[in-house]
Write an enzyme that holds these catalytic residues in place. Structure first.
Site, PDB file in Angstrom:
ATOM      1  N   SER A 125      38.965  39.259  36.383  1.00 47.40           N
ATOM      2  CA  SER A 125      37.625  39.594  36.037  1.00 47.40           C
ATOM      3  C   SER A 125      37.082  40.316  37.513  1.00 47.40           C
ATOM      4  O   SER A 125      35.711  40.769  37.567  1.00 47.40           O
ATOM      5  CB  SER A 125      36.639  38.552  35.661  1.00 47.40           C
ATOM      6  OG  SER A 125      36.856  37.580  36.845  1.00 47.40           O
ATOM      7  N   GLY A 126      37.775  40.446  38.505  1.00 49.28           N
ATOM      8  CA  GLY A 126      37.408  41.101  39.658  1.00 49.28           C
ATOM      9  C   GLY A 126      36.613  39.960  40.530  1.00 49.28           C
ATOM     10  O   GLY A 126      35.998  40.469  41.390  1.00 49.28           O
ATOM     11  N   LEU A 127      37.057  38.643  40.145  1.00 52.47           N
ATOM     12  CA  LEU A 127      36.175  37.642  40.983  1.00 52.47           C
ATOM     13  C   LEU A 127      37.189  37.119  41.954  1.00 52.47           C
ATOM     14  O   LEU A 127      36.784  35.918  42.269  1.00 52.47           O
ATOM     15  CB  LEU A 127      35.402  36.595  40.034  1.00 52.47           C
ATOM     16  CG  LEU A 127      34.194  37.626  39.243  1.00 52.47           C
ATOM     17  CD1 LEU A 127      33.741  36.378  38.148  1.00 52.47           C
ATOM     18  CD2 LEU A 127      33.268  38.017  40.062  1.00 52.47           C
ATOM     19  N   SER A 130      43.003  35.453  42.257  1.00 55.89           N
ATOM     20  CA  SER A 130      44.169  35.162  42.893  1.00 55.89           C
ATOM     21  C   SER A 130      44.085  34.917  44.322  1.00 55.89           C
ATOM     22  O   SER A 130      44.776  34.277  44.848  1.00 55.89           O
ATOM     23  CB  SER A 130      45.250  36.374  42.666  1.00 55.89           C
ATOM     24  OG  SER A 130      44.569  37.510  42.711  1.00 55.89           O
ATOM     25  N   ASP A 175      38.852  39.387  50.011  1.00 56.91           N
ATOM     26  CA  ASP A 175      38.720  38.292  48.853  1.00 56.91           C
ATOM     27  C   ASP A 175      39.272  37.046  49.743  1.00 56.91           C
ATOM     28  O   ASP A 175      38.632  35.987  49.413  1.00 56.91           O
ATOM     29  CB  ASP A 175      39.510  38.723  48.026  1.00 56.91           C
ATOM     30  CG  ASP A 175      39.203  40.024  47.278  1.00 56.91           C
ATOM     31  OD1 ASP A 175      38.084  40.640  47.717  1.00 56.91           O
ATOM     32  OD2 ASP A 175      39.986  40.454  46.390  1.00 56.91           O
TER      33      ASP A 175
END
Ligand code: GLA
Length: 389
Positions: A125-127, A130, A175
């Site tokens: 979901s792009g949050l 990973s 991230d």
């Protein structure tokens, strides 16, 4: 989450013996997108959503992994002497990549582990599900093997190394850094060129941050991401012939405009333009937030989306629908795509008294236009990775 994870851990690996528990969050980036591999600034915050681990030491060199998010895969076994990426290893390539990156730096992992993972970040979901798994693994290894000199920043860098060189996505540092270094109720203003950072309190007196998940994940995400990175690297080389710069983040908008003809391809020009303008926007946005100019912050978020859509071309139809709906609503201060792109989530700042309407009207209109539902999360900003017990 944690209780259930411990219970499942005992069910899978047996209840004899000590275990330890850890957590690492996902992140949402407020502004500063695709700037982190261009020497620019980013402004992410850690979520309270994240990934939990329950871990027990083993007497041999075996690794056993189980994820409650991929329970149909069962226990995936490996070995500390077999830290090579394999398709069949599925999600365990992430923790194994981090182990590989520690070993590469000379940190010897002297025994194997039984690991159970359980996360509440929606995958893809792009949050940063990973990155949270990578940071989590870094923390587990630091704690298990008493690598006391390894800092949380090192854990972020090791996570990035594993993602770049073991898992093949040429991501920047944002991230992993947000997951490792997050701070409750603060966003991190990070200069990705120097790794200098500053925590900025996110106090919105009458508004909240809302993530909207488009539930769309386009394939080829990694390769398109790597393409953007390559385009920026080529544009940088071209600009270096005209200006004395180390990264695209060194340029102001004016300097870029003065030298842009050095970039020979119109597509590359757009990519470089985004990297330069987005970096400057991020610096302005943090200033605006510090001065409580939330409306200005929101306008800069909207401009960020425009640039990601038209110049960087990492948005997609479904995300643009969400952003257009949000930006047209009263009470919405700003809305943009967040994360790597090509699907995933938007981030919006919405006045408290407009939140219910935001969720119901956008939810309804999105379903009608796209044919499937979106999901909404009201953001709580949490702490970075930590040991739970
Ligand atoms: C992904 C990458 C990050 C960053 C963002 C875009 O999330 O992992 O390093 O480049 O995309 O801002």
């Amino acid at each position: 989450m944690l209780e259930k994870s411990i219970q499942k851990f005992k069910e899978i690996y047996g209840s004899d013996g000590e275990y330890r528990t850890y957590f690492a969050p996902g992140r949402v980036n407020l502004i500063g997108e695709h700037t982190d591999y261009n020497g620019g600034h980013v402004f992410p915050c850690a979520l309270t959503l994240g990934t939990y681990a329950v871990v027990r030491d083993r007497g041999d060199r075996k690794l056993r992994f189980y994820s409650m998010n991929f329970s149909s895969l069962g226990v995936i076994e490996s070995d500390l002497d077999d830290l090579v990426p394999r398709k069949s290893a599925s999600w365990t390539n992430y923790p194994k990549g981090v182990m590989w990156a520690f070993e590469k730096r000379g940190y010897k992992l002297s025994h194997g582990l039984d690991i159970l993972i359980n996360g509440d970040i929606p995958n893809g979901s792009g949050l940063s599900s990973s990155a949270s798994l990578e940071t989590l693994t870094g923390l587990i290894l630091k704690d298990t093997f008493a690598f006391d000199t390894v800092t949380m920043t090192d854990i972020a860098l090791i996570g990035q190394d594993s993602e770049n060189n073991f898992n093949g996505c040429n991501c920047g540092i944002m991230d992993q850094f947000a997951s490792a270094m997050g701070k409750k109720d603060h966003a991190i203003f990070l200069d990705t060129n120097t790794l200098n950072y500053e925590y900025a309190p996110v106090k919105l007196p009458d508004a909240k941050i809302i993530i909207t998940n488009s539930k769309v994940k386009h394939s080829l995400v990694d390769s398109a991401y790597n393409d953007r990175r390559n385009e920026c690297e080529t544009a940088l080389k071209e600009l270096q012939a005209a200006a004395d710069i180390q990264t695209l983040g060194d340029l102001t908008e004016e300097e870029y405009e003065a030298h842009k003809d050095a970039v020979k391809d119109p597509v590359r020009q757009k990519r470089a333009k985004h990297a330069v303008y987005e970096n400057q926007r991020t610096i302005l946005a943090v200033e605006a937030l510090k001065n409580n100019q939330i409306e200005l912050f929101g306008k800069l978020m909207n401009a960020s989306h425009e640039s990601l859509k038209n110049d960087y071309e990492v948005s997609c139809e479904e995300i643009d629908i969400l952003v257009d709906l949000a930006q047209a609503m009263p009470g919405v201060l700003g809305s943009r795509i967040t994360g790597g792109g090509f699907g995933g989530c938007t981030v919006s700042i919405v006045k408290n008294d407009a939140i219910d309407d935001f969720i119901s009207s956008i939810g309804k209109a999105y379903l009608e236009k796209v044919g499937h539902s979106a999901e909404f999360y009201v953001v709580d900003i949490g702490d970075g990775a930590h040991k739970l017990g």
